[in-house]
Enzyme design. Sequence first.
Site, PDB file in Angstrom:
ATOM      1  CE1 TYR A   1     -26.291 -11.530 -23.823  1.00 29.87           C
ATOM      2  CE2 TYR A   1     -27.890 -12.304 -25.444  1.00 29.87           C
ATOM      3  CZ  TYR A   1     -26.620 -11.857 -25.128  1.00 29.87           C
ATOM      4  OH  TYR A   1     -25.674 -11.740 -26.109  1.00 29.87           O
TER       5      TYR A   1
ATOM      6  CG  ASN B   1     -24.022  -4.452 -22.259  1.00 28.12           C
ATOM      7  OD1 ASN B   1     -23.342  -4.720 -23.263  1.00 28.12           O
ATOM      8  ND2 ASN B   1     -24.769  -5.344 -21.649  1.00 28.12           N
TER       9      ASN B   1
ATOM     10  NE  ARG C   1     -22.548 -15.540 -25.680  1.00 23.35           N
ATOM     11  CZ  ARG C   1     -23.373 -14.554 -26.043  1.00 23.35           C
ATOM     12  NH1 ARG C   1     -23.359 -13.403 -25.373  1.00 23.35           N
ATOM     13  NH2 ARG C   1     -24.195 -14.715 -27.057  1.00 23.35           N
TER      14      ARG C   1
ATOM     15  CG  HIS D   1     -19.861  -7.494 -22.018  1.00 21.65           C
ATOM     16  ND1 HIS D   1     -20.382  -6.947 -23.165  1.00 21.65           N
ATOM     17  CD2 HIS D   1     -18.583  -7.055 -21.933  1.00 21.65           C
ATOM     18  CE1 HIS D   1     -19.456  -6.218 -23.759  1.00 21.65           C
ATOM     19  NE2 HIS D   1     -18.350  -6.260 -23.027  1.00 21.65           N
TER      20      HIS D   1
ATOM     21  N   PRO E   1     -27.099  -2.142 -28.839  1.00 19.48           N
ATOM     22  CG  PRO E   1     -25.975  -2.972 -30.693  1.00 19.48           C
ATOM     23  CD  PRO E   1     -25.822  -2.009 -29.551  1.00 19.48           C
ATOM     24  CG  ASN E   2     -30.009  -6.638 -31.030  1.00 18.94           C
ATOM     25  OD1 ASN E   2     -31.017  -6.457 -31.686  1.00 18.94           O
ATOM     26  ND2 ASN E   2     -28.812  -6.736 -31.590  1.00 18.94           N
TER      27      ASN E   2
ATOM     28  NE  ARG F   1     -29.787 -10.268 -27.753  1.00 18.29           N
ATOM     29  CZ  ARG F   1     -28.659  -9.588 -27.623  1.00 18.29           C
ATOM     30  NH1 ARG F   1     -28.572  -8.613 -26.731  1.00 18.29           N
ATOM     31  NH2 ARG F   1     -27.619  -9.869 -28.372  1.00 18.29           N
TER      32      ARG F   1
ATOM     33  CB  ALA G   1     -23.304  -6.544 -31.469  1.00 17.28           C
TER      34      ALA G   1
ATOM     35  CD  GLU H   1     -15.878  -3.854 -22.529  1.00 17.80           C
ATOM     36  OE1 GLU H   1     -14.744  -3.299 -22.459  1.00 17.80           O
ATOM     37  OE2 GLU H   1     -16.116  -4.840 -23.243  1.00 17.80           O
TER      38      GLU H   1
HETATM   39  C1  DQA Z   1     -23.422  -8.556 -24.452  1.00 24.52           C
HETATM   40  C2  DQA Z   1     -22.411  -9.504 -25.120  1.00 24.52           C
HETATM   41  C3  DQA Z   1     -22.213  -9.150 -26.581  1.00 24.52           C
HETATM   42  O1  DQA Z   1     -21.287 -10.048 -27.186  1.00 24.52           O
HETATM   43  C4  DQA Z   1     -23.539  -9.267 -27.326  1.00 24.52           C
HETATM   44  O2  DQA Z   1     -23.374  -8.865 -28.678  1.00 24.52           O
HETATM   45  C5  DQA Z   1     -24.633  -8.522 -26.669  1.00 24.52           C
HETATM   46  C6  DQA Z   1     -24.734  -8.524 -25.208  1.00 24.52           C
HETATM   47  C7  DQA Z   1     -23.728  -8.975 -22.999  1.00 24.52           C
HETATM   48  O3  DQA Z   1     -24.264  -8.143 -22.269  1.00 24.52           O
HETATM   49  O4  DQA Z   1     -23.479 -10.115 -22.616  1.00 24.52           O
HETATM   50  O5  DQA Z   1     -25.529  -7.996 -27.331  1.00 24.52           O
HETATM   51  O6  DQA Z   1     -22.854  -7.253 -24.421  1.00 24.52           O
END
Ligand code: DQA
Length: 146
Positions: A24, A75, A108, A101, A11-12, A19, A78, A99
């Site tokens: 990011y 990825n 964080r 990120h 998501p997002n 964003r 959240a 995984e």
């Molecule tokens: C994320 C890190 C997560 O905590 C966050 O909710 C994201 C992006 C990252 O790529 O750094 O949406 O996965």
Amino acid sequence: MPATLFILNGPNLNRLGTREPDTYGRTTLADIEAQCRATGARHGFDIVFRQSNSEGTLVDWIQEAGDVARGLILNPAAYTHTSVALHDAIRTAGIATVEVHLSNVFAREAFRHHSYVSPVALGVICGFGAKGYDLAIEALAHKIGA
Ligand code: DQA
């Protein structure tokens, strides 16, 4: 036939580029997809690259990856920190999973320090921005070959 890697984004992440750029960066998801296709091709992988804001859709795609792919780069965004469903899907699919990120989640908020995905992943790459996807492809090439 080249091996297929699924690269799934949660998501997002469709909003990358605009964003929270301080966290990011300015790279868009389309940029990351192009980068992954180039890196995947160099390693002899076919790439399936997708994004969804929906947990159930991600579960469906992880199941599909388990049926047709050699490896999964995820990825989970959240859902990393909340989703037993993603954990179970990866465990059931039995697929080699990395995984990823973009940000260093450990630098964080405390709620980002726990991942439901990490225990069922081969490994975790975080904090290297879009480069982390390339590193994940290399890691899978090293572990499972193309
Ligand atoms: C994320 C890190 C997560 O905590 C966050 O909710 C994201 C992006 C990252 O790529 O750094 O949406 O996965």
